[in-house]
Design an enzyme around this catalytic site. Structure first.
Site, mmCIF file in Angstrom:
data_model
loop_
_atom_site.group_PDB
_atom_site.id
_atom_site.type_symbol
_atom_site.label_atom_id
_atom_site.label_comp_id
_atom_site.label_asym_id
_atom_site.label_seq_id
_atom_site.Cartn_x
_atom_site.Cartn_y
_atom_site.Cartn_z
ATOM 1 N N ILE A 171 40.401 37.489 41.033
ATOM 2 C CA ILE A 171 41.476 37.642 40.062
ATOM 3 C C ILE A 171 42.088 36.298 39.700
ATOM 4 O O ILE A 171 42.430 36.041 38.537
ATOM 5 C CB ILE A 171 42.513 38.617 40.641
ATOM 6 C CG1 ILE A 171 41.900 40.022 40.721
ATOM 7 C CG2 ILE A 171 43.794 38.634 39.835
ATOM 8 C CD1 ILE A 171 42.550 40.948 41.706
ATOM 9 N N ASP A 172 42.209 35.403 40.675
ATOM 10 C CA ASP A 172 42.799 34.094 40.450
ATOM 11 C C ASP A 172 41.947 33.264 39.494
ATOM 12 O O ASP A 172 42.454 32.688 38.525
ATOM 13 C CB ASP A 172 42.953 33.383 41.790
ATOM 14 C CG ASP A 172 44.176 32.475 41.843
ATOM 15 O OD1 ASP A 172 44.979 32.497 40.898
ATOM 16 O OD2 ASP A 172 44.338 31.772 42.854
ATOM 17 N N ASP A 173 40.650 33.177 39.773
ATOM 18 C CA ASP A 173 39.769 32.423 38.875
ATOM 19 C C ASP A 173 39.782 33.005 37.477
ATOM 20 O O ASP A 173 39.777 32.270 36.482
ATOM 21 C CB ASP A 173 38.339 32.425 39.431
ATOM 22 C CG ASP A 173 38.104 31.285 40.396
ATOM 23 O OD1 ASP A 173 37.773 30.190 39.945
ATOM 24 O OD2 ASP A 173 38.271 31.498 41.607
#
Length: 683
Positions: free
Chosen positions: A419-421
C-alpha cells in the site's frame, strides 16, 4: 464515490488540475542540460539559508540524475546486519555448496562490522546483540577463524555472559539445530498441518504478516523433518554450561498469555508423536505446493532474503535437488542480493528497493524543480508503469473482490504489492508530464482503487494486508524475531491520505476516516509513531504533510503540537536525528545524531505546516547545506529505516539523498501542488 460491498471502491473520479504555478508541472525550464538553473535568489535580498539551499539543490539534483539506471529506475544499497551474511554462509554449508571465495568475501564483511568488545550490533552505533553475534561468530568459524583468536575469544566470552545460545532467538537456534549444535526437541513446534487451518480459525497462516507467513510455511517443513548435517566443529564455547546447553526455565503462570502459549507449544510437541502419517505427508506436499506457487519470476520469494533461504531448505528436504529449476532459480536470486564492495567484501541485502527508491527519487527531482517532461522523469514513469501488479496475490484472501492494481517494493514481488509503494508511486506519476497521459491515468485509477479497497476496518492502512491485526501470532513462542502481524500504521496511512488528497478526494468518506484515525493516533507529546522509518521523526514527517494536503490548516491544534515537538527535539547543530533505541526506550524518542534523512523529514513537516520562514527551518536547511558532500550527496552511516521496530533496522543508502533533496526543493520552490478540495478546520 461509494464503496462496493466487497470492500473495494467504485470508479475513481478524475483528479482536478492543480493551480497554475503551484505544481511541479509549472516549474521553470532548463538550459538544455537537464539541470535546474542556478540560484536566482542569491542577490542582496536573499537570506544565506536560501542561497545555500539553492546551491545544494542544484548539486543534489545533478548527483541524482547521474545515478539513474538506463532502464529508468534508481536503487540504493539496502543495508541491514550481518545475520544476512552469516545465514547465507550457513545455507551454503548446509547444501554443500560453500566455496572458498564466497566464504572469504563474506567473512571479510562480517569481520569489518565487529565492535571493539567482540560483538555485533544490528544498527550503526547500536549495542551488541546476542543472536547477531552468535550467527556472526559461527560464520567466522566456517571461514577458518580459530576460537582462540582474540576477536573470537572476546566474542564467545560476551555470549556466555549474556546467557549463551540458550538466550538467543528461535531463528538462531534453528540454524544451529541444522548442524546438531542445538536439539530440535528444545525448539518451539510448528506443525505443517497448520496449512489447512481455515482463514476464520485463530493462528491460520493468513493471520501472520506476509513476510512472516512466507517464512513460517517453509519452516513448518523444516520443523517436521528436523534435518541434521554433520557439524564441522563444536560450539561448546558459546554455552554457559556445555553439559546443560538448555537449562530448565520456569513456565509462566497458566493464566497468562505467555503461559497459555507455552502449554500449547508443549501440546504440539506431544502431537508430533501421534500425528497421522498420511495427514502429515499430505500437509508437507501442500506446503511445498504453496511455496512453489509463490516463487516470483526472478526465483525469489516475496523479494526478501529470509523466506527465500527457508524455502530453498524446505524444498531441498522434500526432494528437490539443487539442479531443479525451482531451486536453481532460488539460489540464483540469492546471489543477486550480494553487493560487492571495493575492499573485496561481500554484503548480502535482505531485500532490494527499486520501486520505492524510484518513486521517491522522482518526487525529489520534481519538487526540486526538474521539469515535469524531463527525459529522466518520463523514463522513470515508464519503468514504474511497467511495474504495476495486475494479477491477484495473497491480499485477496481478505479482499477477494478487489481488482489488482498496486505496486510492490522490489523488482519482482507480484504476490505482495504494498500500500505504501502504491501511494508514493501515484504521487510520483502525478509529477510527470508523460507523452501518454491516458496510460498514466488508467494506471493511477487502478492504483487508487486498490489502495481504497485495502483500507482496514478502523479507517487506516497497513502495509500489505487489510485487517491483519490478530493478537495471537506475536504470542507464539516461535515468534520472537520481530513483528509478525501487519496492523495499520500512521506513516502508511498518511501516505495514502496524501495521495488521495492529490487525487482530489479530500472529502471522500474513506479519506476522512483515515484523517480521523491519524488525529486520534497523535502521541501526547505531539508526534506520531513511525512503523517503517525511525521513528517519531519519520511518523511526524509523514503525517503533517498529509494533514495539510487534505486541507487541515496550519493553525489546527494537532499541527501546532507536531511543530512544537519538532522544534523541541531539534539538535543544537540544527539537524534532527533519532536512534533506533527509541523503539523500546522512551529516553531516546526524538534523540540521536543528526542525519540527512531525518533532518529532511522534520523539514518536510515544518514546511507543510507553514514554517518556511521559521528559525527551526532555517537552521535545518543550513545544516543540510553545510553537511552536503562535494559530489552533491550526504554521508549517513546511521540506520533510519525500519523493518521490525527495534528488531530489524535498515539503512537505505538512497534515503540520505532523496529526502534531503525533496526538503530542499520544497524550501526553494514551495510546497508541491495541493488539493482543491480542502477539509474545513477542525473536521
Amino acid at each position: 464515490m461509494t464503496a462496493t460491498t466487497d470492500g473495494s471502491a467504485g470508479a475513481v473520479p478524475p483528479r482536478p488540475a492543480p493551480a497554475t504555478g503551484d505544481s511541479a508541472h509549472d516549474r521553470p525550464g532548463t538550459d538544455g542540460s537537464g539541470v535546474i538553473p542556478g540560484p536566482s535568489g542569491t542577490g542582496t535580498g536573499a537570506s544565506p539559508a536560501r542561497a545555500a539551499a539553492e546551491k545544494a539543490t542544484v548539486r543534489a539534483t545533478e548527483y541524482l540524475l547521474g545515478r539513474q539506471d538506463a532502464e529508468g529506475w534508481w536503487k540504493g544499497d539496502l543495508e541491514t546486519n550481518v545475520t544476512m551474511d552469516a545465514e547465507d554462509l550457513m545455507l551454503r554449508q548446509f547444501l554443500g555448496i560453500r566455496d572458498a571465495e564466497t566464504t572469504e568475501a563474506a567473512a571479510r564483511f562480517i569481520r569489518s562490522q565487529q565492535r571493539e568488545d567482540g560483538t555485533w550490533a544490528t544498527f550503526h552505533g547500536g549495542p551488541g546483540e546476542l543472536s547477531a553475534t552468535i550467527e556472526a561468530y559461527v560464520a567466522l568459524r566456517l571461514a577458518g577463524h580459530e576460537p582462540t583468536a582474540p576477536h573470537m575469544a572476546a566474542c564467545a566470552a560476551w555470549v556466555r555472559a549474556q546467557g549463551g545460545v540458550a538466550a538467543s532467538r528461535v531463528f538462531t537456534r534453528i540454524w544451529l539445530a541444522l548442524f546438531g549444535w542445538w536439539k530440535w526437541d528444545d525448539l518451539p513446534e510448528l506443525p505443517p498441518e497448520m496449512i489447512y487451518l481455515p482463514t476464520w480459525f485463530p493462528l491460520n497462516i493468513y493471520d501472520f504478516g506476509c513476510w512472516a507467513r512466507q517464512t513460517i510455511v517453509p519452516l513448518t517443513v523444516v520443523s517436521a523433518l528436523r534435518p541434521v548435517r554433520p557439524a564441522p566443529f563444536p560450539l561448546d564455547e558459546l554455552h554457559t554450561d556445555p553439559t546443560l546447553p538448555d537449562p530448565p526455565r520456569r513456565r509462566a503462570p497458566a493464566a497468562t498469555w505467555d503461559g497459555l502459549f507455552q502449554r500449547i507449544d508443549r501440546a504440539l510437541h506431544a502431537y508430533r508423536k501421534v500425528a497421522v502419517k498420511p495427514l502429515r505427508r499430505a500437509a508437507l506436499r501442500s506446503c511445498a505446493r504453496w511455496i512453489v506457487e509463490r516463487q516470483e519470476n526472478d526465483g525469489c520469494w516475496g523479494g526478501i532474503q529470509p523466506p527465500a533461504v527457508y524455502s530453498v531448505i524446505a524444498l531441498h528436504l522434500l526432494g528437490y535437488d539443487l539442479q531443479h529449476p525451482v531451486l536453481r532459480a532460488g539460489l540464483a536470486s540469492l546471489d543477486r542480493f550480494a553487493v560487492r564492495r571495493e575492499d573485496g567484501s561481500r554484503m548480502i541485502e535482505a531485500c532490494q528497493s527499486p520501486v520505492w527508491d524510484t518513486c521517491l527519487a522522482t518526487i525529489a527531482l520534481a519538487d526540486a524543480g526538474v521539469p515535469a517532461d524531463h527525459p529522466a522523469l518520463v523514463k522513470a514513469a515508464d519503468w514504474m508503469l511497467g511495474e504495476q501488479v495486475l494479477r491477484p496475490g495473497d491480499w485477496t484472501v481478505r479482499r477477494p473482490g478487489l481488482p489488482p492494481g498496486g505496486w510492490a517494493f522490489e523488482f519482482h514481488n507480484d504476490n505482495y504489492p504494498d500500500i505504501d509503494d502504491t501511494a508514493e508511486v501515484v504521487l510520483a506519476l502525478r509529477r510527470v508530464r508523460h507523452p501518454d497521459p491516458r496510460r498514466v491515468d488508467d494506471a493511477i485509477r487502478r492504483g487508487v482503487r486498490w489502495n481504497l479497497g485495502m483500507q482496514s476496518r478502523n479507517g487506516a492502512w497497513g502495509a500489505f494486508d487489510a485487517d491483519n491485526t490478530s493478537p495471537f501470532p506475536n504470542r507464539l513462542p516461535f515468534c520472537d524475531f520481530g513483528e509478525v502481524i501487519d496492523p495499520p500504521s500512521a506513516d502508511v496511512t498518511a501516505h495514502v491520505v496524501e495521495m488521495l488528497a492529490y487525487e482530489g478526494m479530500s472529502s471522500h468518506d474513506r479519506t476522512r476516516r483515515g484523517v480521523d484515525w491519524l488525529l486520534a493516533e497523535q502521541e501526547e507529546n505531539g508526534a506520531w509513531f513511525g512503523r517503517w522509518g525511525t521513528n517519531y521523526v519519520y511518523g511526524t514527517g509523514s503525517v503533517v504533510p498529509a494533514l495539510t494536503a487534505v486541507g487541515i490548516p496550519a493553525s489546527h491544534p494537532a499541527v501546532r503540537r507536531a511543530v512544537a515537538w519538532l522544534e523541541n527535539v531539534q539538535n543544537d547543530d540544527g539537524g534532527w536525528g533519532e536512534d533506533q533505541r527509541s523503539y523500546h526506550d522512551t529516553e531516546w524518542i526524538g534523540r540521536g545524531e543528526s542525519t540527512a534523512s531525518q533532518t529532511a523529514w522534520a523539514l518536510m513537516a515544518l514546511l507543510a505546516a507553514g514554517e518556511a520562514a521559521g528559525k527551526a527551518v532555517e537552521r535545518g536547511v543550513t545544516w543540510l547545506a553545510e553537511t552536503q558532500r562535494e559530489d552533491g550527496t550526504w554521508d549517513e552511516p546511521y540506520f533510519t529505516g525500519t523493518g521490525f521496530p527495534w528488531d530489524f533496522s535498515i539503512n537505505y543508502h538512497l534515503y540520505r539523498h532523496v529526502f534531503p533533496l525533496t526538503a530542499l526543493g520544497r524550501y526553494v520552490h514551495g510546497e508541491p501542488f495541493r488539493t482543491t478540495d480542502p477539509r474545513p478546520q477542525g473536521s
